[in-house]
Design a protein around this motif. Structure first.
Motif, short mmCIF file in Angstrom:
data_model
loop_
_atom_site.label_atom_id
_atom_site.label_comp_id
_atom_site.label_asym_id
_atom_site.label_seq_id
_atom_site.Cartn_x
_atom_site.Cartn_y
_atom_site.Cartn_z
N LEU A 115 5.80 0.54 5.64
CA LEU A 115 4.74 0.87 5.05
C LEU A 115 5.07 2.48 4.43
O LEU A 115 5.63 3.25 4.99
CB LEU A 115 3.65 1.20 6.26
N HIS A 116 4.55 2.55 3.22
CA HIS A 116 4.75 3.75 2.53
C HIS A 116 3.70 4.83 2.76
O HIS A 116 2.73 4.51 2.42
CB HIS A 116 4.65 3.21 0.84
N LEU A 117 4.18 5.60 3.65
CA LEU A 117 3.15 6.67 4.32
C LEU A 117 3.88 7.96 4.08
O LEU A 117 4.78 8.18 4.70
CB LEU A 117 2.66 6.24 5.77
N LYS A 118 3.13 9.08 3.92
CA LYS A 118 3.72 10.19 3.81
C LYS A 118 2.63 11.40 4.37
O LYS A 118 1.29 11.16 3.65
CB LYS A 118 4.10 10.65 2.44
N ALA A 119 2.88 12.25 4.97
CA ALA A 119 1.99 13.25 5.40
C ALA A 119 2.22 14.50 4.66
O ALA A 119 3.19 14.93 4.56
CB ALA A 119 2.22 13.58 7.00
N VAL A 120 1.00 15.17 4.03
CA VAL A 120 1.24 16.39 3.44
C VAL A 120 -0.03 17.25 3.75
O VAL A 120 -0.86 16.91 4.67
CB VAL A 120 0.93 16.06 2.23
N THR A 121 0.01 18.50 3.28
CA THR A 121 -0.98 19.52 3.47
C THR A 121 -2.05 19.76 2.53
O THR A 121 -3.10 20.56 2.77
CB THR A 121 -0.50 20.64 3.93
N THR A 122 -1.92 19.06 1.33
CA THR A 122 -2.79 19.20 0.22
C THR A 122 -3.34 18.07 -0.55
O THR A 122 -2.55 16.94 -0.50
CB THR A 122 -2.36 20.25 -0.94
N MET A 123 -4.56 18.02 -0.86
CA MET A 123 -4.93 16.60 -1.78
C MET A 123 -4.38 16.64 -2.77
O MET A 123 -4.27 15.70 -3.29
CB MET A 123 -6.53 16.88 -2.07
N ASP A 124 -3.95 17.74 -3.50
CA ASP A 124 -3.30 17.70 -4.74
C ASP A 124 -1.94 16.97 -4.33
O ASP A 124 -1.40 15.96 -5.25
CB ASP A 124 -2.86 19.06 -5.49
N SER A 164 1.00 -1.24 -0.05
CA SER A 164 -0.11 -0.17 0.04
C SER A 164 0.69 1.32 0.11
O SER A 164 1.93 1.25 0.43
CB SER A 164 -0.88 -0.12 1.39
N ARG A 165 0.45 2.30 -0.79
CA ARG A 165 0.68 3.60 -0.61
C ARG A 165 -0.03 4.65 -0.07
O ARG A 165 -1.22 4.69 -0.67
CB ARG A 165 1.65 4.04 -2.09
N ILE A 166 0.16 5.18 0.96
CA ILE A 166 -0.83 5.93 1.84
C ILE A 166 -0.05 7.43 1.91
O ILE A 166 0.88 7.77 2.51
CB ILE A 166 -1.11 5.31 3.12
N ALA A 167 -1.35 8.38 1.68
CA ALA A 167 -0.92 9.72 2.06
C ALA A 167 -2.06 10.11 2.74
O ALA A 167 -3.21 9.97 2.90
CB ALA A 167 -1.07 10.42 0.84
N THR A 168 -1.30 10.92 4.04
CA THR A 168 -2.38 11.42 5.15
C THR A 168 -2.41 13.09 4.82
O THR A 168 -1.21 13.60 4.68
CB THR A 168 -1.89 11.04 6.44
N VAL A 169 -3.51 13.54 4.94
CA VAL A 169 -3.65 15.31 4.54
C VAL A 169 -3.90 15.84 6.00
O VAL A 169 -5.21 15.34 6.50
CB VAL A 169 -4.64 15.29 3.57
N PHE A 170 -3.27 16.73 6.14
CA PHE A 170 -3.46 17.87 7.27
C PHE A 170 -3.82 19.02 6.89
O PHE A 170 -3.14 19.48 5.79
CB PHE A 170 -2.56 17.37 8.20
#
Length: 135
Positions: free
Chosen positions: A109-118, A82-88
């Motif tokens: 786990l391939h996870l990254k936190a970002v600030t935009t849906m784009d 899985s490749r997962i992005a969390t948006v805050f």
């Protein structure tokens, strides 16, 4: 395909192979873990391994202990590929989730936190980084 709960909404875009979970103001650690189970079942059923978890409506950040608990549940439920992005909402929220992001990455786990849906969409679909990716 969309499922509505008081605490979250799950949508699946099979045309691009992404599952999106939008969390509402009433999300609890228990409801987030339950949503992870729902998403894992959808991932197994559809073969989709890209997930965006949108926490921008969360009024208060969960404690570090709660974040680690949710990451542990995520790691055990989701397929390793899985490749997962969390948006805050903003950088201050990102700073508060860095430890859980590292915990997930340490568990492969391939996870990254970002600030935009784009930025989230770009990351889960392997497109180049966009502004707001907070890399």
């Amino acid at each position: 395909m969309a499922q509505r709960e008081a605490s979250h909404e799950i949508s699946v875009d099979e045309s691009i192979g992404v599952i999106v979970v939008a969390y509402g103001r009433s999300s609890t650690v228990e409801s987030i873990c339950a949503s992870i189970d729902e998403v894992a079942a959808i991932a197994l059923e559809t073969g989709i391994r890209r997930l965006i978890a949108d926490f921008r409506l969360e009024p208060v950040m969960k404690s570090e202990l709660d974040q680690i608990s949710m990451v542990t549940h995520l790691v055990s439920a989701m397929p390793r590929s899985s490749r997962i992005a969390t948006v805050f909402r903003d950088q201050s929220q990102l700073d508060k989730v860095r430890i859980s992001e590292l915990a997930a990455q340490n568990r492969r786990l391939h996870l990254k936190a970002v600030t935009t849906m784009d930025a989230a969409m770009a990351w889960v679909t392997h497109l180049s980084a966009t502004p707001g990716s907070a890399e």
